[in-house]
Design an enzyme around this catalytic site. Structure first.
Site, short mmCIF file in Angstrom:
data_model
loop_
_atom_site.label_atom_id
_atom_site.label_comp_id
_atom_site.label_asym_id
_atom_site.label_seq_id
_atom_site.Cartn_x
_atom_site.Cartn_y
_atom_site.Cartn_z
N LYS A 1 0.53 0.38 14.94
CA LYS A 1 1.87 0.38 15.26
C LYS A 1 2.12 -0.89 16.32
O LYS A 1 3.47 -1.15 16.67
CB LYS A 1 1.99 1.61 16.14
N TYR B 1 3.28 7.07 9.85
CA TYR B 1 2.67 5.72 9.52
C TYR B 1 3.34 4.53 8.66
O TYR B 1 3.12 3.37 9.22
CB TYR B 1 1.43 6.20 8.29
N HIS C 1 0.89 -1.13 0.01
CA HIS C 1 0.01 -0.15 -0.08
C HIS C 1 0.79 1.08 -0.01
O HIS C 1 1.84 1.55 0.92
CB HIS C 1 -1.06 0.04 1.27
#
Length: 393
Positions: free
Chosen positions: A297, A385, A72
């Site tokens: 995370k 991210y 992604h």
């Protein structure tokens, strides 16, 4: 029985550490209180940072993740009824995340450990840790009606938030930091195609929602619910109807529904235990820290802990130097607190809190509007991210 490193917990953190140590020629035994089937049956997240993928490669277990995982390059943020894409690939000079379920990571590691003939003791009852403040730590457990003892040089506590490892440390030796959020995530797993090719994070007056996936044919969806909510109050139809109300028109049009394979409610908390070393006991993963799942995370922080610990142990046995072990806790915590900050911020930005009110909702929407139109703000989100790099010893 004797080994060099006793690993408590056969989740992905313990299994990854065991495989990395094996590759480095360091003997290890894993002790797990649950059965292998139970461990493999846990439904968890599946967004892997590049650091995690690199560690899986070093452990020799990344082939299936590359073959079946979904790279992604961005995420979508939905607010005020419209979607906005954050191109993480562009903002981080080509970095990405891999969508590959934690269950599959665990399966790959289990199979690799079995193929290597390494010892994993499942169904170990009444596990207790002894003498880790000296030079000859021991792990005691019960199995098949008998008491067993495992002697070792070091103990790695990879047994999660409720495990015995952190609980074995005197309360006066550890400082705990915790924030409990007033809501949870009601999650549903279903064999239906995802509503989008990338994850959609939704901020709506009805609360947060997340559209995620495990593959091109299996989806994982979440909606924010009150912390006291019960999963049995939610039929499949009720879940799908609520999710529709939190999507944009295109999302509602593309949403494919189906029966739930699994449905559960996860409470949200931020938690850190300091330090992460106590003599010859080292904590890793959820035994030392918990993050809200908003920033993806949890597994990645566990993997980075394991990456640091494996390198430190490799140096100890290769160079007979404890300098890296001495820095383990500090290096881990620097990374952990950055991830805690990001997860707290992203959770605060995307969720409806009891005291948010109309003013708070407008503030969230203003920050989201700034985020999607400011290259600097989008870069900051993207860097966090996809995952910050590991520091070196």
């Amino acid at each position: 029985m004797r080994t060099q490193v006793a690993i408590i917990g056969a989740g992905p953190a313990g299994l990854l550490l065991g495989q990395l140590l094996h590759v480095a020629g360091i003997d290890n035994v894993i002790v797990e209180r649950q059965t292998g089937d139970y461990v493999l049956g846990r439904i968890r997240a599946g967004v892997l940072e590049q650091v995690t993928m690199d560690l899986l490669k070093k452990a020799g277990v990344d082939a299936r993740a590359h073959a079946e995982g979904l790279p992604h390059h961005g995420i979508e943020l939905l607010f005020q009824g419209q979607r906005h894409r954050i191109d993480m690939h562009a903002h981080t000079h080509g970095r990405q995340v891999m969508v590959y379920g934690q269950t599959e990571v665990t399966r790959d590691l289990m199979e690799a450990r079995a193929a290597a003939g390494l010892t994993t003791i499942y169904g170990a009852a009444n596990v207790s840790l002894h003498d880790f403040d000296g030079e000859r730590p021991r792990v005691r457990y019960e199995k098949d009606g008998a008491t067993h003892e495992l002697e070792c040089d070091f103990i790695a506590g990879c047994d999660g938030y409720h495990g015995v490892s952190r609980a074995s440390v005197p309360a006066s030796a550890v400082k705990l930091y915790e924030k409990v959020y007033p809501f949870g995530w009601l999650g549903m797993l279903a064999d239906v195609p995802p509503v989008s090719d990338e994850l959609i994070y939704c901020n709506t007056p009805r609360g947060f929602a997340l559209c995620s996936m495990r593959s091109r044919t299996r989806s994982r969806y979440y909606v924010q619910v009150p912390v006291e909510e019960k999963v049995e109050n939610w039929s499949d139809d009720a879940f799908w109807n609520e999710l529709r109300l939190r999507l944009d028109p295109e999302g509602r049009e593309r949403l494919v529904t189906g029966p739930a394979l699994e449905k559960s409610i996860a409470p949200l908390r931020s938690f850190v235990a300091e330090p992460m070393r106590f003599g010859r006991l080292f904590l890793a993963g959820d035994a030392a820290h918990i993050v809200p799942p908003t920033g993806a995370k949890g597994l990645n922080l566990a993997a980075s802990d394991v990456g640091y610990l494996y390198q430190a142990l490799e140096r100890f046995y290769g160079e007979r130097s404890s300098s890296a072990l001495d820095r383990y806790s500090d290096l881990c915590l620097r990374r952990i607190w950055k991830a805690e900050r990001f997860s707290w911020w992203f959770t605060s930005l995307m969720h409806r809190f009891p005291d948010t009110g109309d003013f708070g909702q407008k503030i969230q929407e203003a920050e989201l509007d700034y985020l999607v139109h400011s290259p600097a703000a989008a870069t900051s989100l993207s860097e966090n991210y996809v995952g910050l790099p590991l520091e070196s010893f």
